[in-house]
Motif scaffolding. Structure first.
Motif: not given
Length: 507
Positions: A381-393
């Motif tokens: 939708a935005t044309g941006r790169t979406v970076v995922l950050h799974p956080a255990g804490d």
């Protein structure tokens, strides 16, 4: 109810009358000449306990609510109504409640007396009891094991007076839930509810029958048998084979496969739970997200697609229309930003928004699926790169204001707006991961807490939420759903909330 031990501010709440309630009986339907007389249920897990001071799991709550009662009860709209207290007066600008108990008996045969409330509540606060629910007594000025109940006065055998440290609109809803349920002081397993426990074969089954000396209308259901079967496949086979009337606790893939047959799909009832998941922007770490950016991100999300793809054809969730879930009073079908990917991209381009969006979330498997779908949606939708950050804490990082843009969830222990809003929006709350501080929100929350009528309390809490949503500081995604399988011909008025239905209402 899965009590949140650390949660202090928003645990429960209100009916609130301006001065005195009517002596309306608990809204249990009259006996019908036609209807279910024997219910056969199947559960994935056994009750952990049937001690009202200790109940903190959904199975125990559901079963316990049929055996025990408090001074109040919750109707189908989660509004408090008279139960063991047939009426009450509220005076001293909401700080004093005087309850008048109705004639009622425990299943042991002993008459209910006002002293029993003080005895039961004191026991729950006794450190030796090790109750996980002591925080529920915060409205009475006690919250930790060993705290005295100086606010409780036994006036006489049928009159109880509570003097609160401050006006607290949550009290009447609290009184409908454990650990406020009354028990026979000499037999703590004996309550006053419409059903009594006949036999409990732990880990295998529970057997209950209607309590003939119940003070209210006698339920048409006379017997309830609950089978415990942890195996999902066997539990579904038992239902499909006609061996039980009501079953739940299934996985999304199971329900998808089961509901492919239209005849079987009719047996699936999606009951709202008091849980909402949303996207949030931290005002400290996420200060780079302005109002235009936040609106654009809201417009880049198709909520129906999230629940359909990440939550198994929406069998486990429903697209949100509000921060407050459907099972909580005060919920509205708000006009949230509509899905408009073209407008989203254009707005970000015009604002000079950068090429990357970082999204943080906990390592919960469900949230992970949601995050992956949001990554696809936001990127397209935005044309941006979406970076995922799974956080255990995740929760520690959120508390330290290290997460600019994140997925968050709240599940209410008590079906009332303050459980949500006091925790998620109150500036001083440890769970306010938005780090939101808004004078208007604070004032509206104060008004909701001190309100003297139900309508005024609900209106104030809705105003607090409206202010928080106005600039998309949070973007509601979906509300929780608990699917139940119900045999054809059986009518159940599901109500959502923390107790999804009542046996005595089944027809």
């Amino acid at each position: 109810m899965v009590v949140r031990a650390a949660s202090a501010a928003g645990l429960a709440l209100t009916l609130l009358a301006s001065s005195c309630t009517s002596a309306t009986p608990k809204p249990s339907p009259s006996v019908s000449p036609v209807g279910a007389t024997h219910l056969q249920l199947i559960e994935a897990e056994d009750a952990q306990t049937l001690d009202p001071a200790l109940i903190d799991d959904p199975t125990s709550l559901q079963i316990g609510s049929e055996i025990f009662e408090g001074l109040t009860a919750l109707d189908l709209n989660q509004r408090p109504v008279p139960a063991l207290a047939q009426r009450w007066e509220i005076t001293d600008t909401g700080r004093t409640y005087t309850f008048h108990l109705r004639p009622a008996h425990y299943q042991s045969g002993v008459a209910v007396r006002a002293q029993d409330a003080l005895t039961a509540w004191t026991r729950a606060l006794d450190p030796a009891t090790a109750s996980p629910n002591t925080i529920f007594f915060a409205a009475l000025g006690a919250r930790y094991p060993g705290d005295p109940l100086t606010s409780v006065e036994v006036v006489d055998g049928a009159t109880l007076r509570l003097r609160l440290p401050r006006a607290d609109s949550e009290l009447l809803t609290l009184l409908a839930l454990p650990p406020y349920w009354l028990t026979d002081p000499k037999q703590p397993t004996s309550g006053t509810g419409p059903f009594r426990l006949d036999h409990w074969d732990r880990g295998l089954a529970l057997h209950l029958s209607a309590f003939d000396n119940y003070w209210g209308p006698k339920p048409s259901v006379r017997k309830v048998d609950i089978e415990i079967e942890p195996d999902n496949v066997k539990r579904l086979d038992r239902f499909a084979g006609g061996g039980v009337d009501i079953a739940h606790g299934f996985t999304g893939p199971q329900l998808l496969a089961y509901a492919r047959d239209p005849k079987q799909a009719a047996a699936v009832h999606k009951v709202p739970t008091p849980r909402t998941t949303w996207l949030g922007f931290n005002t400290v770490a996420g200060s780079g997200y302005g109002p235009t950016d936040r609106l654009a991100i809201a417009q880049a999300i198709d909520r129906s697609r999230v629940t359909d793809l990440a939550l198994f054809g929406s069998t486990l969730a429903a697209p949100a229309t509000d921060l407050l879930p459907t099972g909580v009073p005060g919920h509205l079908n708000r006009q949230l930003p509509a899905y408009d990917p073209a407008a989203a991209r254009n707005a970000l381009d015009q604002a000079g928004f950068g090429p990357k969006i970082d999204l943080y979330y906990s390592t919960n498997a469900t949230v992970g699926r949601v995050a992956n779908d949001l990554q696809d949606q936001l990127s397209a939708a935005t044309g941006r790169t979406v970076v995922l950050h799974p956080a255990g804490d995740f929760f520690n990082q959120a508390a330290l204001d290290k997460l600019p843009f994140f997925i968050d969830t709240w599940s209410a222990d008590v079906p009332y707006p303050s459980d949500f809003l006091e925790n998620v929006l109150r500036a001083s709350s440890q769970f306010n991961n938005l780090r939101l501080f808004d004078n208007g929100v604070e004032q509206a929350l104060d008004q909701g807490r001190a309100a003297l009528t139900w309508d005024d309390a609900i209106k104030a809490y809705q105003q607090a939420e409206a202010l928080a949503l106005a600039q998309n500081r949070l973007i509601p995604l979906y509300g929780g759903v608990e699917p139940y399988l119900v045999r054809p011909g059986l009518h159940i008025p599901f109500s959502g909330g923390t107790i999804p239905y009542r046996w005595e209402n089944v027809r």
